[in-house]
Write a protein that holds these residues in place. Structure first.
Motif, PDB file in Angstrom:
ATOM      1  N   ALA A 266      -2.370   4.921 -13.866  1.00 24.31           N
ATOM      2  CA  ALA A 266      -1.314   3.983 -13.441  1.00 24.31           C
ATOM      3  C   ALA A 266      -1.666   3.362 -12.086  1.00 24.31           C
ATOM      4  O   ALA A 266      -1.462   2.161 -11.866  1.00 24.31           O
ATOM      5  CB  ALA A 266       0.032   4.703 -13.362  1.00 24.31           C
ATOM      6  N   LEU A 267      -2.194   4.167 -11.173  1.00 23.61           N
ATOM      7  CA  LEU A 267      -2.554   3.622  -9.848  1.00 23.61           C
ATOM      8  C   LEU A 267      -3.649   2.568  -9.988  1.00 23.61           C
ATOM      9  O   LEU A 267      -3.622   1.538  -9.295  1.00 23.61           O
ATOM     10  CB  LEU A 267      -3.003   4.746  -8.911  1.00 23.61           C
ATOM     11  N   ASP A 268      -4.612   2.810 -10.893  1.00 19.38           N
ATOM     12  CA  ASP A 268      -5.677   1.816 -11.124  1.00 19.38           C
ATOM     13  C   ASP A 268      -5.084   0.520 -11.677  1.00 19.38           C
ATOM     14  O   ASP A 268      -5.440  -0.578 -11.244  1.00 19.38           O
ATOM     15  CB  ASP A 268      -6.729   2.373 -12.087  1.00 19.38           C
ATOM     16  N   ASP A 269      -4.165   0.649 -12.638  1.00 19.23           N
ATOM     17  CA  ASP A 269      -3.519  -0.546 -13.202  1.00 19.23           C
ATOM     18  C   ASP A 269      -2.684  -1.255 -12.132  1.00 19.23           C
ATOM     19  O   ASP A 269      -2.607  -2.487 -12.103  1.00 19.23           O
ATOM     20  CB  ASP A 269      -2.626  -0.167 -14.397  1.00 19.23           C
ATOM     21  N   GLY A 270      -2.051  -0.476 -11.260  1.00 23.08           N
ATOM     22  CA  GLY A 270      -1.240  -1.071 -10.190  1.00 23.08           C
ATOM     23  C   GLY A 270      -2.097  -1.884  -9.232  1.00 23.08           C
ATOM     24  O   GLY A 270      -1.676  -2.942  -8.744  1.00 23.08           O
ATOM     25  N   ARG A 271      -3.279  -1.380  -8.978  1.00 22.80           N
ATOM     26  CA  ARG A 271      -4.199  -2.092  -8.075  1.00 22.80           C
ATOM     27  C   ARG A 271      -4.623  -3.413  -8.727  1.00 22.80           C
ATOM     28  O   ARG A 271      -4.583  -4.469  -8.113  1.00 22.80           O
ATOM     29  CB  ARG A 271      -5.410  -1.191  -7.797  1.00 22.80           C
TER      30      ARG A 271
ATOM     31  N   HIS B  78       0.858  -1.183   0.000  1.00 22.40           N
ATOM     32  CA  HIS B  78       0.000   0.000   0.000  1.00 22.40           C
ATOM     33  C   HIS B  78       0.892   1.230   0.000  1.00 22.40           C
ATOM     34  O   HIS B  78       1.878   1.289   0.740  1.00 22.40           O
ATOM     35  CB  HIS B  78      -0.902  -0.009   1.240  1.00 22.40           C
ATOM     36  N   THR B  79       0.541   2.214  -0.828  1.00 24.03           N
ATOM     37  CA  THR B  79       1.360   3.416  -0.879  1.00 24.03           C
ATOM     38  C   THR B  79       0.483   4.664  -0.977  1.00 24.03           C
ATOM     39  O   THR B  79      -0.551   4.644  -1.654  1.00 24.03           O
ATOM     40  CB  THR B  79       2.377   3.357  -2.050  1.00 24.03           C
ATOM     41  N   GLU B  80       0.872   5.708  -0.276  1.00 25.57           N
ATOM     42  CA  GLU B  80       0.144   6.982  -0.305  1.00 25.57           C
ATOM     43  C   GLU B  80       1.094   8.023  -0.892  1.00 25.57           C
ATOM     44  O   GLU B  80       2.096   8.384  -0.281  1.00 25.57           O
ATOM     45  CB  GLU B  80      -0.369   7.309   1.109  1.00 25.57           C
TER      46      GLU B  80
ATOM     47  N   ILE C  28      -1.374  -3.673  -5.665  1.00 31.95           N
ATOM     48  CA  ILE C  28      -0.883  -2.614  -4.767  1.00 31.95           C
ATOM     49  C   ILE C  28      -1.981  -1.566  -4.602  1.00 31.95           C
ATOM     50  O   ILE C  28      -2.395  -0.929  -5.582  1.00 31.95           O
ATOM     51  CB  ILE C  28       0.396  -1.963  -5.339  1.00 31.95           C
ATOM     52  N   SER C  29      -2.450  -1.377  -3.374  1.00 22.59           N
ATOM     53  CA  SER C  29      -3.458  -0.349  -3.142  1.00 22.59           C
ATOM     54  C   SER C  29      -2.761   0.991  -2.949  1.00 22.59           C
ATOM     55  O   SER C  29      -1.572   1.051  -2.612  1.00 22.59           O
ATOM     56  CB  SER C  29      -4.333  -0.701  -1.940  1.00 22.59           C
ATOM     57  N   SER C  30      -3.505   2.081  -3.183  1.00 21.09           N
ATOM     58  CA  SER C  30      -2.850   3.396  -3.148  1.00 21.09           C
ATOM     59  C   SER C  30      -3.847   4.507  -2.862  1.00 21.09           C
ATOM     60  O   SER C  30      -5.052   4.338  -3.040  1.00 21.09           O
ATOM     61  CB  SER C  30      -2.160   3.668  -4.483  1.00 21.09           C
TER      62      SER C  30
END
Ligand code: HPA
Ligand code: ZN
Length: 326
Positions: free
Chosen positions: A121-126, A94-96, A131-133
């Protein structure tokens, strides 16, 4: 298990990462070519050689120069995706992430271009990496409060994608009180708040961030130890500190990693965490920060576990999300 193996196996949470600070020189050059932007460096080696900083400002000057290659939505996507691949390698679950819209909008890049690229990119990462963000918008504190307010207005249509607002850039001479009205408005709109304080600035800036900006976390905060009363308050409030050890050494907040005060913060029962800040500029991502700090400060397995637990506690995940990571 050795401490190195424990660190490598540890599921991690990152809470202090400027996405523009994850732009590696190789990608900087590729984007410069793609966008026909002239860089003040002849080669990747020359860029890396320039990363020899004397303080925060000497870093910021180069960091803002590097960001000029970011023009199109795809550029922001590529930069964010590259960071997420590093996250996978480091077992970040998880990253903020901080982003600095003013660094781009002041060059004529639309706010929407920036946030579309990052969030895609964050959606694709999830989906693809698990990886949640969350995303945190940082105001540049060397610019005016009016400019910050205008940036907040631009962010309102994106409220669902931005969990909070923060404060970064040149700390000295730009106290949190300068942004009290902006943060009042941000909280009224439902944003959580954080702020860089006590990196180069005095403990009073940490107090201002708490009292005037009502922050949920202090970014850096390492200078809190100069004020015992403030330390007692941070302990009592379980106020998280997002500490960035390699950054602090690169920017000469501490002369060496051996002299860093992270172990003292942990021994004082403060909610300290380890993060990478601007990993492309400071010599390492979160895993490297853990490994080098553990060695320099002789951290034990119990310290590593405490750091991991602190990061989950300090995150903006809901209780179920936190439970999943504990
Ligand atoms: N401090 C302040 N501003 C920043 C930093 C930092 O460490 N990194 C990127 N912007
Ligand atoms: Zn930072």
């Amino acid at each position: 298990m050795s401490i190195e193996d424990a660190i490598r196996a540890l599921p991690k949470v990152e809470l202090h990462l400027h996405i523009e600070g994850s732009l590696e020189p190789e990608l900087m050059f590729a984007l410069a070519e793609r966008n026909q932007v002239e860089l003040p460096f002849a080669s990747v080696e020359e860029v890396r050689a320039a990363y020899d900083f004397s303080d925060l400002q000497s870093f910021l000057d180069i960091y803002y120069a590097g960001a000029q290659v970011l023009l199109e939505e795809q550029d922001f996507y590529d930069m964010t995706w590259a960071y997420l691949e590093r996250c996978r390698a480091d077992k970040v679950r998880h990253t903020e992430i901080f982003f600095d819209p003013q660094t781009h909008t002041d060059r004529g890049v639309p706010f929407d271009t920036v946030i579309r690229g990052i969030t895609r990119a964050l959606d694709d990462g999830r989906e693809q990496l698990g990886i949640s963000s969350e995303l945190i918008l940082c105001f540049l504190r060397h610019l005016s409060a009016e400019a910050a307010m205008a940036t907040l207005e631009q962010a309102l249509p994106w409220k669902e994608r931005i969990i909070g607002v923060g404060l970064d850039s040149s700390e000295k001479g730009h106290p949190p009180e300068k942004f009290q009205a902006v943060f009042d408005r941000a909280r009224a709109e439902g944003f959580l708040t954080v702020a860089h304080a006590g990196e180069e600035g005095p403990p009073e800036y940490i107090e201002q961030a708490l009292d005037l900006l009502k922050v949920k976390r202090i970014d850096h905060g390492v200078r809190c130890l100069e004020d015992p009363l403030l330390v007692r308050r941070l302990q009592k409030e379980r106020m998280p500190l997002t500490v960035c050890p390699l950054s602090n050494v690169k920017l000469c907040v501490f002369d060496t990693l051996e002299e860093h005060n992270l172990k003292t913060l942990l021994d004082a029962n403060l909610c300290a965490t380890i993060n990478s800040d601007d990993p492309a500029y400071f010599g390492g991502y979160i895993g490297q920060n853990f490994l080098e700090t553990a060695e320099a400060l002789k951290l034990g397995l119990d310290d590593i576990e405490t750091l991991a637990r602190n990061a989950v506690e300090a995150s903006f995940l809901d209780d179920d999300g936190k439970q999943d990571l504990m």
